[in-house]
Design a protein around this motif. Sequence first.
Motif: not given
Length: 541
Positions: A105-111, A127-132, A176-177
Motif C-alpha cells: 500500500q506504500h509505493p516506493p518513490l519516497y523510500y 539526517a533521515t528526517r531532513s530529506l522530508s 517526519e520520515a
Amino acid sequence: MKTYTSQTNTLQNLRNIPPPWLKFLIIVLLVLGIYLRFVNLDRKVYWHDEAYTSLRISGYTKTEFVQQVFDGRVINVDAIQNYQRPHSETGVISTINSLAVDEAQHPPLYYVMVRLWVQTFGNSLAATRSLSVIISLLAFPCIYWLCLELFESPITAWMSIALLAVSPLHVLYAQEARQFSLWVVTILLESAVLLRAIRLRKRRLWGIYAVTVALGLYTFLFTGLVAIAHGIYVMAIEGWRLTKTVKTYLIATSLGILAFVPWIINIIHNLSQIDRTTASAQTKQSLSSLVANWITNIGGLFADFWRYEPFFPDLNLPILRWGRFLVPLLLILVIYAFLFLYRRTAPRVWLFIFTLSGLPALALILPDVIIGGELSVRARYVMPCYIGIQLAIAYLLATQIIAAKLIVRKFWQSVIVLVILIGLLSCAVSSQAETWWNKGSHANLEVARIINKSHNPLIVSSTSSLNIGDLMSLSHLLNPNVKMQLVVEPNIPNIPRNFSNVFLFNPSQKFRSEIEKNYHLTMIYQRGRLWKIVPQGGIKN
C-alpha cells in the motif's frame, strides 16, 4: 468605453499586487517557516511508522527481521537498530522488494529517495528526517504557481505562502520520515500543471501532467483520488461533454496510470497482506468521535498549541488551554471562506477547490461512517482537503485586505495577524516537545525512562500487536546497555536469571498468562503496557 475598461483592468491588476510591507512580512514568515521545519529535527520520538521507514532503508523485509531478531536470544539494542540502516549487501532493489512484500500500500518513490539520501548523509534521526524537510520547501513555489494559475492574483499567491509557512500541520509532517511532504508537493504540482494545460492547451503540458500523475501515484496511493477530482473538474467546466480537453485529460491520466501498472499488479497480488497490515485503521468509531476529530484536524491546520497538556504535563499555562475555544472560530472561518469563494469567483475557480477538497475527503469519510474505520481522522491521509481549505482561506484574506472599505480591511488584517500568531505559537510549542499528536508511540518515552533508570535491565517481548514497530522505535530511546529477549508468539522465552530488572513489554493476554505460570508480574506503567517480571524464587545477582 475601451479606455474606461482598460483603466479598470489596470486598477484591478495593481490591487492584486501585494504592497511592499506585505511582501516583506511574508518573506519574514517564510524564513521563520523554514527555520521551524529544521529546528529540533531529532527531538521528537522516532515513532512506529518512521521506524518502518528505516526498516525499508535497510532493505530487509519484516519476515527477515523477525526471523533473525525474535528468536529468543538475548541481544543488544544495536541489534534492533542494525535493521534500520542501509547495508552494503542490500540496495535500492532490496528496498523496493521489502515494500512490495510487506507494505504494497506504500509505493516506493519516497523510500528509494530516502535510502539514497541516508547512504550519502548518514542515518541519524536528523539526517533521515531532513530529506522530508527539504522536499517540503518545494511546496512554497508550487503553491505560489498554483495560485497564479487558479486566481491570477499574486497577492493570493503570497498569502498562500504565508499560511503554508506557519501551518502546524505542514510543519509537523515536514519533519517526519514518511512520504507525506512529498505527497503535498506532488498534489500542488499536479494541480498547477493541470490548470496550465487547460489554459494553454499544449500537448507538452499534458505530457508533463501525465508524469505528475505517475509521480503522485508512486508517492501515495490516494493520489488516485486527486486524479479523479481533477477529472470531475475538467468534465464539469467542459459542460460534461466529451470535448478535446476532456479527451486529452483522459489520455494523459491513462498514461500516468499505465506507468503505475507494475505496482498495481503487486497490490493485487498482496491484498491479503495489505488487509492485515492496515487492520489498525479499520477500528470502528462512533459518529460523534469522527466528527470531533474532523473538526479538531481542521483546527490543527492553523493552530494546535492547546493540545500541549499530554506532552507537557508540568506546564500550567491556562492561556494555552483556552486556545481550544479557537477551534469553532476557525471552523466558521473555513465555512465562510468556501461560501465567499463560491459567491465571488467564477465556476472554474471555486469548482476546482470544491472538488479537490471534497472528493478525497468524502472517499474516506463515507466508508468510515458506513462500514467503520478511522482513515478520515488521520490528517496525513486527507492532505488534498487541507490544501483546498488553505487555498480558500488565502483567497478570502488576500481579497479582503485590499477591500475598498477601511473598516473591512482593518478587520481582516486583524484576522490575518491572529491566524499567523496562533500558527507561530503552535509551531514554537510543538518544537520543544518530545512527541506531539501526530506521533504514535507516545508511551515509549516514559517506558524508556523507566528502563534506562534501572540497573542491568532486560526487556522481554513478542511479535504481538504493533510490537515490531514499537520496539524499533523504542530502540532509539534506550541506553546501549539495555538487553532484549524477543520471541515469536506462541513461543515463551527461557528468561535468564542474571538480570537485576526484567521487564515485559506489551504482551498479549495469552503470552502474559504463560509468563505468569512461572513468574510474578507487577504493572509498572499501564499506558506503556509495561510489567516487571520477578521469578518466583527471586533474582540471582
